[in-house]
Write an enzyme that holds these catalytic residues in place. Structure first.
Site, PDB file in Angstrom:
ATOM      1  N   GLU A   1       5.823   3.643   8.192  1.00  0.00           N
ATOM      2  CA  GLU A   1       6.376   2.432   8.812  1.00  0.00           C
ATOM      3  C   GLU A   1       5.552   1.286   8.265  1.00  0.00           C
ATOM      4  O   GLU A   1       4.330   1.258   8.397  1.00  0.00           O
ATOM      5  CB  GLU A   1       6.292   2.518  10.338  1.00  0.00           C
ATOM      6  CG  GLU A   1       7.055   1.412  11.053  1.00  0.00           C
ATOM      7  CD  GLU A   1       6.145   0.309  11.541  1.00  0.00           C
ATOM      8  OE1 GLU A   1       6.244  -0.824  10.981  1.00  0.00           O
ATOM      9  OE2 GLU A   1       5.350   0.551  12.447  1.00  0.00           O
TER      10      GLU A   1
ATOM     11  N   VAL B   1       0.840  -1.202   0.000  1.00  0.00           N
ATOM     12  CA  VAL B   1       0.000   0.000   0.000  1.00  0.00           C
ATOM     13  C   VAL B   1       0.874   1.251   0.000  1.00  0.00           C
ATOM     14  O   VAL B   1       0.624   2.217  -0.731  1.00  0.00           O
ATOM     15  CB  VAL B   1      -0.958  -0.001   1.209  1.00  0.00           C
ATOM     16  CG1 VAL B   1      -1.646   1.356   1.367  1.00  0.00           C
ATOM     17  CG2 VAL B   1      -2.006  -1.105   1.053  1.00  0.00           C
TER      18      VAL B   1
ATOM     19  N   CYS C   1       4.220  -5.414  13.909  1.00  0.00           N
ATOM     20  CA  CYS C   1       5.207  -5.248  12.833  1.00  0.00           C
ATOM     21  C   CYS C   1       6.563  -5.787  13.272  1.00  0.00           C
ATOM     22  O   CYS C   1       7.378  -6.181  12.442  1.00  0.00           O
ATOM     23  CB  CYS C   1       5.335  -3.768  12.467  1.00  0.00           C
ATOM     24  SG  CYS C   1       3.783  -2.964  12.054  1.00  0.00           S
TER      25      CYS C   1
END
Length: 544
Positions: A293, A269, A327
């Site tokens: 990020e 994205v 993440c």
């Protein structure tokens, strides 16, 4: 008129509450969980001074109990994005002109409200809406978001004090302006604190913001928005809209006043947005700030000198806390052959003690993954590893059940090939893949760690041998933006471990540090000359 230089000193990190049996915080949180479960909320979009409702209601369901409805949010369309941009631009001049101390104190008051009155509500909405256990919610939706607000005020105060020197007969100064236009904050489901930090860090700098959170984070996002309003945030400074990503992007990235994006989400994205912004550069008033990020394929590398118990704990916590939906979660591990048998045995034993279920049972360590799409993706990887001849085998876990909630059992895959698919691709779930390497080939394994994944977010080395630690630190210099020694690769704390990675993991603008705030400021240098010259000629022009 300003009569003082108002400075905000370095704060202390918000203490993590323990929620021990009989504690006040545990009783309060359980009461709030019950209250939230027994009510049905109608969540509006917040655009300017309006609470906007539409005819399209989308149900909010706990991932661990998907038949229950916590409430509904009002889904918008392109017209609401345009309205939010207009509201942000309308509020901009007055907000940018507000004195720093009055701007700062709004966010400090919000932090205090979360630390006290609204702590169980921030935690409760996060637990129910995002399926986090009490500890994972506490460190996220209470402590980290409080720290972001307080530390960012301090960091920005530090920036404002940074001024140039002045020569004789002049005075130089820097003013730190907000960006020219509006900022777009696009936030993910997995951290309530990210949902709070991305719009507020830009707003704190004098920018006005259009904020789109993930649909699976609406329950906690609306609570934070209400707290900001109670803290005194003026209308239009942050505008919260609920639209799909392509709709938001098509309006925002084609607007001449688009000034920047603050993003956390997938690499794909982010890459698409970067390309779109680049193609549209000719229409923008200025070069937009692009801060992101993105993904990670985070590693734990154990050396032959490592303590097996330290390795097991780093893997158990790093891979399975919040179902691996961080993440930074440990997703691939490299275990030396000399301790591999002991590590695997102890890890399997530890996993056998992990309870899985609803967040309302505080004895559960594991809860549900965020939605059916995530469940199906993870199940497919697990099923592929189960097939004979796949080059991998499941040594723990592997069960999946979505009948009541999206439950993926913590799973460990052992890969014979260090480039097996689950050693390389981001999974975002409670699935850890381990590879056993020759204990005498540590340096070769360092090269393998560095080259296996395009990501470079977090990583850890576990070793007693200090030469091994130094070698790994140097050889893996660009492999992780957050590098941990003898610890798990998760758990960055604001002010202590500024967070962010490079390569395919983002722009490494380090949330939780002064570095991030520079991205939302545009400096202007002002020079005033006290005795301006009145003749163009310089002394060097004279011969006598």
């Amino acid at each position: 008129m300003q009569f003082g230089d108002f400075y905000y000193p370095l704060p202390a990190n918000e203490p993590v509450l323990n929620y021990t049996p009989g504690s006040k915080e545990k009783s309060a949180l359980k009461a709030v969980l019950k209250e939230l479960k027994n009510s049905t909320i109608d969540v509006p979009m917040y655009i300017g001074a309006e609470e906007v409702r539409t005819n399209k209601k989308v149900a909010i369901r706990p991932p661990h109990e998907h038949k229950h409805v916590l409430g509904y949010f009002n889904e918008g369309d392109a017209s609401h994005v345009k309205k939010a941009i207009a509201a942000a631009l309308k509020a901009k001049d007055k907000w940018a002109a507000m004195s720093w101390e009055n701007r700062a104190n709004i966010f400090l008051k919000a932090a205090d409200l979360i630390a006290t009155k609204y702590r169980p509500y921030m935690n409760g909405t996060t637990m129910l809406g995002q399926s986090k256990n009490v500890f994972q919610a506490e460190i996220d939706s209470a402590c980290e978001i409080i720290d972001f607000l307080r530390f960012n005020v301090h960091f920005l105060s530090e920036i404002y004090r940074q001024q140039p020197i002045s020569g004789p007969g002049m005075y130089n100064r820097l003013e730190y302006r907000p960006l020219e236009g509006f900022v777009f904050a696009l936030t993910p489901f997995n951290f309530t604190a990210i949902g709070g930090n991305l719009p507020t860090s830009a707003a704190m700098c004098g920018n006005t913001v259009v904020w789109k959170c993930a649909n699976t984070q609406v329950f906690s996002a609306q609570m934070f928005m209400r707290i900001l309003k109670e803290a005194g945030l003026p209308d239009g400074v942050i505008n919260l809209v609920f639209v799909d990503g392509p709709t938001a992007g098509s309006v925002i990235f084609n607007h001449p006043d688009f000034a920047g994006i603050h993003f956390t989400g997938s690499t794909g994205v982010f890459n698409y947005m970067w390309k779109t912004i680049g193609a549209n550069m000719s229409m923008y008033r200025s070069y937009p700030r692009i801060v992101g990020e993105t993904g990670g394929k985070d590693f734990v590398l154990a050396h032959k000198s490592a303590d097996p118990d330290v390795v097991v704990t780093a893997l158990a916590r790093g891979a399975f806390e919040y179902q691996g939906q961080k993440c930074s979660a440990a997703s691939r591990a490299y275990i030396p052959s000399n301790i591999a048998t002991e590590v695997k045995k102890k890890l399997i034993a530890a996993m056998a003690t992990m309870k899985m279920g609803t967040v309302e049972d505080f004895t559960n360590f594991i809860n549900a993954v965020i939605d059916e799409k995530s469940f199906d993706k993870l199940e497919a990887y697990i099923n592929a590893a189960k097939k004979r001849g796949s080059g991998a085998k499941i040594i723990a876990g592997g069960n999946c059940d979505k009948s009541k909630g999206y439950f993926i059992e913590p799973t460990v895959i052992e890969a014979a090939d260090p480039k097996y698919v689950t050693m390389c691709e981001e999974l975002f779930g409670p699935v850890l893949t381990i590879y056993v390497y020759d204990a005498d080939k540590f340096e070769d394994t360092l090269k393998l760690v560095d080259s296996t994944s395009p990501y470079a977010l977090t990583g850890a080395v576990i070793a007693h041998d200090r030469y091994a630690v130094e070698l790994a630190t140097n050889k893996l210099r660009n492999s992780a933006g957050n590098f941990y020694i003898n610890d798990k690769p998760t758990g960055a704390v604001v002010g202590q471990q500024p967070f962010g990675g490079a390569r395919a993991s983002g722009t490494n603008d380090k949330a939780g540090s002064i570095l991030n705030l520079y991205r939302w400021l545009s400096a202007r240098t002002i020079k005033e000359t006290f005795n301006p010259p009145t003749d163009y000629r310089y002394p060097f022009l004279q011969e006598k």
